[in-house]
Design a protein around this motif. Structure first.
Motif, PDB file in Angstrom:
ATOM      1  N   HIS A   1      41.473  26.644  49.046  1.00  0.00           N
ATOM      2  CA  HIS A   1      41.893  28.027  49.257  1.00  0.00           C
ATOM      3  C   HIS A   1      41.334  28.515  50.596  1.00  0.00           C
ATOM      4  N   SER A   2      42.040  29.463  51.202  1.00  0.00           N
ATOM      5  CA  SER A   2      41.542  30.093  52.429  1.00  0.00           C
ATOM      6  C   SER A   2      41.906  31.573  52.387  1.00  0.00           C
ATOM      7  N   GLU A   3      41.357  32.309  53.344  1.00  0.00           N
ATOM      8  CA  GLU A   3      41.650  33.737  53.423  1.00  0.00           C
ATOM      9  C   GLU A   3      43.114  34.016  53.749  1.00  0.00           C
ATOM     10  N   ALA A   4      43.861  32.991  54.096  1.00  0.00           N
ATOM     11  CA  ALA A   4      45.276  33.180  54.398  1.00  0.00           C
ATOM     12  C   ALA A   4      46.061  33.646  53.167  1.00  0.00           C
ATOM     13  N   PHE A   5      45.489  33.457  51.995  1.00  0.00           N
ATOM     14  CA  PHE A   5      46.069  33.980  50.758  1.00  0.00           C
ATOM     15  C   PHE A   5      44.965  34.693  50.013  1.00  0.00           C
ATOM     16  N   SER A   6      45.253  35.891  49.529  1.00  0.00           N
ATOM     17  CA  SER A   6      44.265  36.622  48.734  1.00  0.00           C
ATOM     18  C   SER A   6      44.975  37.565  47.784  1.00  0.00           C
ATOM     19  N   PHE A   7      44.212  38.010  46.794  1.00  0.00           N
ATOM     20  CA  PHE A   7      44.667  39.076  45.919  1.00  0.00           C
ATOM     21  C   PHE A   7      44.012  40.360  46.390  1.00  0.00           C
ATOM     22  N   GLN A   8      44.777  41.424  46.510  1.00  0.00           N
ATOM     23  CA  GLN A   8      44.222  42.736  46.816  1.00  0.00           C
ATOM     24  C   GLN A   8      44.271  43.547  45.530  1.00  0.00           C
ATOM     25  N   VAL A   9      43.101  44.008  45.094  1.00  0.00           N
ATOM     26  CA  VAL A   9      42.992  44.737  43.843  1.00  0.00           C
ATOM     27  C   VAL A   9      42.660  46.192  44.153  1.00  0.00           C
ATOM     28  N   ALA A  10      43.570  47.096  43.795  1.00  0.00           N
ATOM     29  CA  ALA A  10      43.345  48.530  43.988  1.00  0.00           C
ATOM     30  C   ALA A  10      42.513  49.041  42.823  1.00  0.00           C
ATOM     31  N   THR A  11      41.353  49.627  43.143  1.00  0.00           N
ATOM     32  CA  THR A  11      40.472  50.153  42.104  1.00  0.00           C
ATOM     33  C   THR A  11      40.497  51.676  42.118  1.00  0.00           C
ATOM     34  N   ASP A  12      40.206  52.266  40.955  1.00  0.00           N
ATOM     35  CA  ASP A  12      40.292  53.716  40.807  1.00  0.00           C
ATOM     36  C   ASP A  12      38.990  54.452  41.069  1.00  0.00           C
ATOM     37  N   ASP A  13      37.855  53.765  40.950  1.00  0.00           N
ATOM     38  CA  ASP A  13      36.574  54.442  41.134  1.00  0.00           C
ATOM     39  C   ASP A  13      35.494  53.424  41.489  1.00  0.00           C
ATOM     40  N   GLN A  14      34.285  53.931  41.749  1.00  0.00           N
ATOM     41  CA  GLN A  14      33.184  53.052  42.150  1.00  0.00           C
ATOM     42  C   GLN A  14      32.761  52.133  41.019  1.00  0.00           C
ATOM     43  N   ALA A  15      32.839  52.609  39.784  1.00  0.00           N
ATOM     44  CA  ALA A  15      32.452  51.767  38.655  1.00  0.00           C
ATOM     45  C   ALA A  15      33.346  50.529  38.562  1.00  0.00           C
ATOM     46  N   GLU A  16      34.650  50.714  38.686  1.00  0.00           N
ATOM     47  CA  GLU A  16      35.570  49.568  38.634  1.00  0.00           C
ATOM     48  C   GLU A  16      35.362  48.665  39.838  1.00  0.00           C
ATOM     49  N   THR A  17      35.191  49.249  41.009  1.00  0.00           N
ATOM     50  CA  THR A  17      34.941  48.478  42.226  1.00  0.00           C
ATOM     51  C   THR A  17      33.694  47.617  42.042  1.00  0.00           C
ATOM     52  N   GLY A  18      32.624  48.233  41.575  1.00  0.00           N
ATOM     53  CA  GLY A  18      31.371  47.515  41.385  1.00  0.00           C
ATOM     54  C   GLY A  18      31.449  46.438  40.320  1.00  0.00           C
ATOM     55  N   ARG A  19      32.136  46.737  39.215  1.00  0.00           N
ATOM     56  CA  ARG A  19      32.258  45.756  38.132  1.00  0.00           C
ATOM     57  C   ARG A  19      32.993  44.515  38.597  1.00  0.00           C
ATOM     58  N   LEU A  20      34.139  44.699  39.276  1.00  0.00           N
ATOM     59  CA  LEU A  20      34.904  43.542  39.742  1.00  0.00           C
ATOM     60  C   LEU A  20      34.129  42.763  40.791  1.00  0.00           C
ATOM     61  N   TRP A  21      33.515  43.481  41.717  1.00  0.00           N
ATOM     62  CA  TRP A  21      32.732  42.831  42.775  1.00  0.00           C
ATOM     63  C   TRP A  21      31.613  41.990  42.159  1.00  0.00           C
ATOM     64  N   LYS A  22      30.863  42.602  41.261  1.00  0.00           N
ATOM     65  CA  LYS A  22      29.733  41.911  40.633  1.00  0.00           C
ATOM     66  C   LYS A  22      30.203  40.694  39.838  1.00  0.00           C
ATOM     67  N   THR A  23      31.308  40.831  39.144  1.00  0.00           N
ATOM     68  CA  THR A  23      31.817  39.728  38.334  1.00  0.00           C
ATOM     69  C   THR A  23      32.252  38.562  39.208  1.00  0.00           C
ATOM     70  N   ILE A  24      32.956  38.839  40.288  1.00  0.00           N
ATOM     71  CA  ILE A  24      33.429  37.761  41.171  1.00  0.00           C
ATOM     72  C   ILE A  24      32.267  37.125  41.919  1.00  0.00           C
ATOM     73  N   VAL A  25      31.466  37.936  42.585  1.00  0.00           N
ATOM     74  CA  VAL A  25      30.361  37.419  43.390  1.00  0.00           C
ATOM     75  C   VAL A  25      29.272  36.825  42.496  1.00  0.00           C
ATOM     76  N   GLY A  26      28.996  37.474  41.369  1.00  0.00           N
ATOM     77  CA  GLY A  26      27.941  37.019  40.469  1.00  0.00           C
ATOM     78  C   GLY A  26      28.262  35.763  39.692  1.00  0.00           C
ATOM     79  N   ASN A  27      29.489  35.303  39.747  1.00  0.00           N
ATOM     80  CA  ASN A  27      29.897  34.090  39.046  1.00  0.00           C
ATOM     81  C   ASN A  27      30.057  32.935  40.042  1.00  0.00           C
ATOM     82  N   GLY A  28      29.152  32.873  41.011  1.00  0.00           N
ATOM     83  CA  GLY A  28      29.199  31.778  41.985  1.00  0.00           C
ATOM     84  C   GLY A  28      30.029  32.081  43.211  1.00  0.00           C
ATOM     85  N   GLY A  29      30.508  33.324  43.347  1.00  0.00           N
ATOM     86  CA  GLY A  29      31.301  33.691  44.517  1.00  0.00           C
ATOM     87  C   GLY A  29      30.426  34.094  45.685  1.00  0.00           C
ATOM     88  N   GLN A  30      31.058  34.666  46.691  1.00  0.00           N
ATOM     89  CA  GLN A  30      30.294  35.117  47.857  1.00  0.00           C
ATOM     90  C   GLN A  30      30.900  36.378  48.441  1.00  0.00           C
TER      91      GLN A  30
END
Length: 159
Positions: free
Chosen positions: A72-101
């Motif tokens: 995979h490369s940055e040439a393809f990505s999913f853009q996720v529109a979030t409604d608030d900081q809680a949702e933004t933080g939850r998704l970020w933490k889940t992706i990065v905290g599960n071995g992401g960066q």
């Protein structure tokens, strides 16, 4: 029913694991049919998971366990529109905290190397503000961030 247009994502033997992670992480996501190889193939054996049908936020995808040849490369990505900081933080933490960066400007990668842009709707509103100075301030604030901080974006927008 198989969708007429499906995003095919290549994995090195981890398509089912990735599909399960996406289904647990994002709303309107699910794992569908799992196809096991009916015979041996270059990067696997009969009975191995060959493909996985899944949806990510309603988007039909096919995970292909095609081996290590393509990443995979940055040439393809999913853009996720979030409604608030809680949702933004939850998704970020889940992706990065599960071995992401983390990356810049709301971008991060999951542990499989797939890029995600976690974009609060407030950010989009701020950088498209009809007042060019407000939009510029919000944009400049975003450029300094990894995970988007909605309060900081809104403060920059206000000046």
């Amino acid at each position: 029913m198989i969708s007429k247009n499906t995003i095919c994502l290549w994995y090195d033997g981890t398509a089912l694991e990735a599909a399960k992670f996406y289904a647990e992480t994002f709303p309107d996501s699910a794992v569908g049919a799992v196809l096991r190889a009916p015979g041996d193939y270059p990067s696997g054996k009969q009975g191995d998971v060959l493909t996985v049908r899944f949806t990510v936020m309603g988007i039909p995808c096919l995970g292909l366990n095609g081996g290590p040849a393509f990443r995979h490369s940055e040439a393809f990505s999913f853009q996720v529109a979030t409604d608030d900081q809680a949702e933004t933080g939850r998704l970020w933490k889940t992706i990065v905290g599960n071995g992401g960066q983390e990356s810049a400007c709301g971008w991060c990668k999951d542990k499989w190397g797939l890029s995600w842009q976690i974009t609060p709707r407030a950010l989009t509103a701020a950088i498209t503000d009809p007042d060019p100075a407000a939009a510029r301030r919000a944009f400049e604030a975003m450029m300094e961030m990894t995970k988007i901080d909605i309060a900081a974006i809104e403060a920059a927008r206000r000046g």
